[in-house]
Design an enzyme around this catalytic site. Sequence first.
Site, PDB file in Angstrom:
ATOM      1  N   LYS A   1      71.513  21.413 -52.468  1.00  0.00           N
ATOM      2  CA  LYS A   1      70.932  22.286 -53.481  1.00  0.00           C
ATOM      3  C   LYS A   1      71.459  21.799 -54.813  1.00  0.00           C
ATOM      4  CE  LYS A   1      70.039  27.013 -54.652  1.00  0.00           C
ATOM      5  NZ  LYS A   1      70.262  26.842 -56.083  1.00  0.00           N
TER       6      LYS A   1
ATOM      7  N   LYS B   1      76.299  28.114 -49.957  1.00  0.00           N
ATOM      8  CA  LYS B   1      76.966  27.682 -51.184  1.00  0.00           C
ATOM      9  C   LYS B   1      78.280  26.942 -50.905  1.00  0.00           C
ATOM     10  CE  LYS B   1      74.339  29.046 -54.461  1.00  0.00           C
ATOM     11  NZ  LYS B   1      74.758  29.553 -55.665  1.00  0.00           N
TER      12      LYS B   1
ATOM     13  N   TYR C   1      63.558  16.063 -58.029  1.00  0.00           N
ATOM     14  CA  TYR C   1      63.241  15.920 -56.616  1.00  0.00           C
ATOM     15  C   TYR C   1      62.451  17.145 -56.154  1.00  0.00           C
ATOM     16  CZ  TYR C   1      66.760  18.964 -54.411  1.00  0.00           C
ATOM     17  OH  TYR C   1      67.475  20.028 -53.972  1.00  0.00           O
TER      18      TYR C   1
ATOM     19  N   ARG D   1      60.301  28.110 -64.106  1.00  0.00           N
ATOM     20  CA  ARG D   1      60.179  29.240 -63.198  1.00  0.00           C
ATOM     21  C   ARG D   1      59.907  30.542 -63.950  1.00  0.00           C
ATOM     22  NH1 ARG D   1      63.455  33.090 -60.988  1.00  0.00           N
ATOM     23  NH2 ARG D   1      62.853  33.670 -58.894  1.00  0.00           N
TER      24      ARG D   1
ATOM     25  N   TYR E   1      61.147  -4.695 -66.011  1.00  0.00           N
ATOM     26  CA  TYR E   1      60.363  -3.456 -66.106  1.00  0.00           C
ATOM     27  C   TYR E   1      59.946  -3.227 -67.558  1.00  0.00           C
ATOM     28  CZ  TYR E   1      59.219   1.535 -65.586  1.00  0.00           C
ATOM     29  OH  TYR E   1      58.580   2.750 -65.588  1.00  0.00           O
ATOM     30  N   ASP E   2      60.907  -3.394 -68.464  1.00  0.00           N
ATOM     31  CA  ASP E   2      60.611  -3.184 -69.891  1.00  0.00           C
ATOM     32  C   ASP E   2      59.536  -4.148 -70.366  1.00  0.00           C
ATOM     33  OD1 ASP E   2      62.469  -1.218 -69.877  1.00  0.00           O
ATOM     34  OD2 ASP E   2      64.059  -2.401 -70.839  1.00  0.00           O
TER      35      ASP E   2
ATOM     36  N   SER F   1      63.219  32.842 -55.278  1.00  0.00           N
ATOM     37  CA  SER F   1      64.572  32.274 -55.235  1.00  0.00           C
ATOM     38  C   SER F   1      65.032  32.295 -53.776  1.00  0.00           C
ATOM     39  CB  SER F   1      65.504  33.057 -56.146  1.00  0.00           C
ATOM     40  OG  SER F   1      65.343  34.419 -55.893  1.00  0.00           O
ATOM     41  N   LEU F   2      66.254  31.905 -53.556  1.00  0.00           N
ATOM     42  CA  LEU F   2      66.761  31.822 -52.187  1.00  0.00           C
ATOM     43  C   LEU F   2      67.888  32.817 -51.994  1.00  0.00           C
ATOM     44  CD1 LEU F   2      67.102  27.947 -51.860  1.00  0.00           C
ATOM     45  CD2 LEU F   2      65.479  29.382 -50.637  1.00  0.00           C
TER      46      LEU F   2
ATOM     47  N   CYS G   1      90.430  37.542 -89.151  1.00  0.00           N
ATOM     48  CA  CYS G   1      90.352  38.266 -90.431  1.00  0.00           C
ATOM     49  C   CYS G   1      91.591  39.094 -90.721  1.00  0.00           C
ATOM     50  CB  CYS G   1      89.104  39.143 -90.465  1.00  0.00           C
ATOM     51  SG  CYS G   1      89.224  40.575 -89.387  1.00  0.00           S
TER      52      CYS G   1
ATOM     53  N   CYS H   1      84.498  40.696 -90.665  1.00  0.00           N
ATOM     54  CA  CYS H   1      85.278  39.644 -89.998  1.00  0.00           C
ATOM     55  C   CYS H   1      84.380  38.416 -89.854  1.00  0.00           C
ATOM     56  CB  CYS H   1      85.739  40.133 -88.629  1.00  0.00           C
ATOM     57  SG  CYS H   1      86.431  38.804 -87.621  1.00  0.00           S
TER      58      CYS H   1
ATOM     59  N   GLU I   1      69.224  20.001 -46.881  1.00  0.00           N
ATOM     60  CA  GLU I   1      69.249  19.115 -48.057  1.00  0.00           C
ATOM     61  C   GLU I   1      70.174  19.717 -49.106  1.00  0.00           C
ATOM     62  OE1 GLU I   1      65.378  19.084 -50.104  1.00  0.00           O
ATOM     63  OE2 GLU I   1      65.024  21.041 -49.243  1.00  0.00           O
TER      64      GLU I   1
ATOM     65  N   CYS J   1      88.805  43.644 -82.597  1.00  0.00           N
ATOM     66  CA  CYS J   1      89.085  43.503 -84.025  1.00  0.00           C
ATOM     67  C   CYS J   1      88.347  44.651 -84.715  1.00  0.00           C
ATOM     68  CB  CYS J   1      88.548  42.154 -84.509  1.00  0.00           C
ATOM     69  SG  CYS J   1      88.177  42.109 -86.267  1.00  0.00           S
TER      70      CYS J   1
ATOM     71  N   LYS K   1      66.074  25.138 -44.169  1.00  0.00           N
ATOM     72  CA  LYS K   1      64.752  25.770 -44.056  1.00  0.00           C
ATOM     73  C   LYS K   1      64.244  25.586 -42.640  1.00  0.00           C
ATOM     74  CE  LYS K   1      63.485  24.960 -48.801  1.00  0.00           C
ATOM     75  NZ  LYS K   1      63.212  23.852 -49.694  1.00  0.00           N
TER      76      LYS K   1
ATOM     77  N   ASP L   1      65.839  -4.070 -65.025  1.00  0.00           N
ATOM     78  CA  ASP L   1      65.371  -3.210 -66.119  1.00  0.00           C
ATOM     79  C   ASP L   1      64.605  -4.030 -67.145  1.00  0.00           C
ATOM     80  OD1 ASP L   1      66.647  -1.217 -64.841  1.00  0.00           O
ATOM     81  OD2 ASP L   1      68.235  -0.914 -66.346  1.00  0.00           O
TER      82      ASP L   1
ATOM     83  N   ASP M   1      72.037  21.510 -58.854  1.00  0.00           N
ATOM     84  CA  ASP M   1      72.204  22.433 -59.960  1.00  0.00           C
ATOM     85  C   ASP M   1      71.374  21.938 -61.124  1.00  0.00           C
ATOM     86  OD1 ASP M   1      73.346  24.790 -60.320  1.00  0.00           O
ATOM     87  OD2 ASP M   1      75.352  24.064 -60.789  1.00  0.00           O
TER      88      ASP M   1
ATOM     89  N   GLU N   1      63.226  20.476 -58.382  1.00  0.00           N
ATOM     90  CA  GLU N   1      64.302  20.681 -59.349  1.00  0.00           C
ATOM     91  C   GLU N   1      64.352  19.512 -60.329  1.00  0.00           C
ATOM     92  OE1 GLU N   1      65.861  23.482 -58.442  1.00  0.00           O
ATOM     93  OE2 GLU N   1      67.705  23.549 -59.620  1.00  0.00           O
TER      94      GLU N   1
ATOM     95  N   CYS O   1      93.640  40.860 -85.759  1.00  0.00           N
ATOM     96  CA  CYS O   1      92.605  39.867 -85.458  1.00  0.00           C
ATOM     97  C   CYS O   1      93.072  38.507 -85.976  1.00  0.00           C
ATOM     98  CB  CYS O   1      91.291  40.264 -86.119  1.00  0.00           C
ATOM     99  SG  CYS O   1      90.064  38.938 -86.079  1.00  0.00           S
TER     100      CYS O   1
END
Length: 675
Positions: A117, A316, A225, A138, A38-39, A84-85, A413, A434, A115, A428, A292, A35, A119, A175, A410
């Site tokens: 999926k 999923k 990716y 999107r 690189y910096d 979407s899928l 309040c 409130c 591959e 409430c 796919k 690093d 999040d 994503e 409640c």
Amino acid sequence: MSASEAARQRVEALRREIEYHNFRYYVLDQPVISDAEYDALMAELQALEAAYPELVTPDSPTQRVGAPPAQAFAAVRHEAAMLSLDNAFTEQEVRDFDRRVRDRLEVETVEYTAEPKLDGLAVSLLYEHGRLALGATRGDGFVGEDVTANVKTIRAIPLRLRGSDWPERFEVRGEVFMPLEGFRKLNAWALEHGEKAFANPRNAAAGSLRQLDPGVTAKRPLEFYAYGVGFFPKQRLPETQAGLLACFKEWGLPVARELKVVSGVEGCLEYYRDLLARRPSLPFEADGVVYKVNRLAWQERLGYTARAPRWAIAHKFPPHEVTTVVEAVEVQVGRTGILTPVAKLKPVPVGGVVVSSATLHNFEEVKRKDVRVGDTVIVRRAGDVIPEVVKVIPEKRPLAARPVEPPTRCPVCGAEAVADPGGALIRCSGGLYCPAQLKAALKHFASRRALDIEGLGEKLIDQLLEKGLVKDVADLYSLRPEQLAELERMGAKSAQNLIQALEGSKSTTLARFLFALGIREVGEVTAQILAEHFGSLEKLMAADESELEQVPGIGPVVAKHIAAFFRQPHNLNVIERLRRAGVHWQTPQAEPRPLVGKTFVFTGALTAMTRDQAKARVEALGARVSESVSRATDYLVVGAAPGAKLDKARRLGVTIIDEQEFLTLLHQFEAPGRG
Ligand code: 5U1
């Protein structure tokens, strides 16, 4: 060689070197320098560009950060729709998918890419002449938000592509996500600095990318990716999905390291089981696997359903589940007064996120599940939904476990808690008197989809309420900079920014305004329906319950809530003061309908949108869509693999247009920014 020529050459060499190290790091996962080294390269480049400003180019690695904060994101129409899928939750559903694919293709076995999926947040990147020209979210699939300045801050996204064999113009789909390590560090930092932690990596990625100040995005550990294309010249496509992703890699675009080509459904399921077993040690949050069809010609033959491609599916992962102990049950007061029981848990990591509370939904649920304080329970966290208590483990119940009673008052309040007629909910009865309901109402009013008051977050609302500066939403517009500047962690600059944001929020739409008011049962869609139907607030306010019920999409319950809202003197007073403060909107104009009287017929598969979407768009412009070609047809729109309608249209002399011409026609007539 002159000094400036030497500088030019060195600058170019440094840029290539930095790009090469980005490629090694993000694409090949094989860094070859530290690093610090690189910096040092970056520092040298920055120094040279400072000495020779004429050498600075927009695609220099130093220019990733530097765009000034924006007022708002511009709307951009995607060249090809972002689909979407479809999801599969069981192995059987994956087998059914594979069977449908093989039946349609009339083949014995199909090769798939598999591959993870991730999040995160789907984005579209447009490259022109090898340079990043646009980055967009999107949105609704057709129109997204221009987040180019933010996307440019993500080092994994090349500003210039490697090599030269890329098409002159194409869209990459992929994503943006936050790896777990970065997510944990960001949340640790937020907690240390008294800020709210993100609930999960997905929210963190979305919240980081949708920052008006790219400087903030730049500090967030985002990665990217690529997994597909949007617009892409057909003649330049390779034969397979895997070939396409291999091209991406060569051009410097990262693709999933776990990508594999597998044979048939058994190959898919084997991949899934393997990744699921490795899920706890993956460096990112994955919510499943995407399969796919590998051959692109077959993808084209399979085409699309109304929602999603027929050639891909997301399998999923099951939700994360763990056991822990309920230490207390607290009652939360929502915006409309609903009292929700929340289990306070012994903190436990669930899929990379530490969970310390989980919803129990309502008191009927508490009774049904018989949850008691002290119980050991199973807690589930799926995707970005709030963790929930699934069930109690009765064998582990201690003798002292304490049952949970529904509240009669409640907790905030002290007003009476009233059960909804016939429902499982308890509310409430304090209304906006409130503090909890008022706080939620303010948060809702300021939220992005309502009046979008940037900077008016929870902490600030707490202070405004504590100091008595705000008693209802209209009071927000009477705040003075000097009052704000005195609040904790504010200062003159932030106070001024908030005043500006409040000023900016005054120009809105009727639909947003109605949504912002927080009328019970009036969400965004209902607000839009009401705005379109009545056209003005006055007309809506004058409508009684029976008139409201006549509006398509408005049922009796919603009608009752709307009418009741506008009968309340307190609400009328707030509306009056908001308008006096300058909150305004344009009267919605009737949309021009330039295609009235024209009849369209479609044949073959479209790539930029589904048939239903195409139909909805021309119908919105006044056209009629018919299933069959006749002399009355004005346009036949021809997609891939057209049917017999094409021959008939030719015989009848009907105007035939391809998808591109159809898109041009839509663009010509649709109002900019329409979804
Ligand atoms: N891995 C992966 N995620 N994902 C999401 N592939 C993939 N493909 C997608 C989406 C929405 O859509 C295809 C239709 C390109």
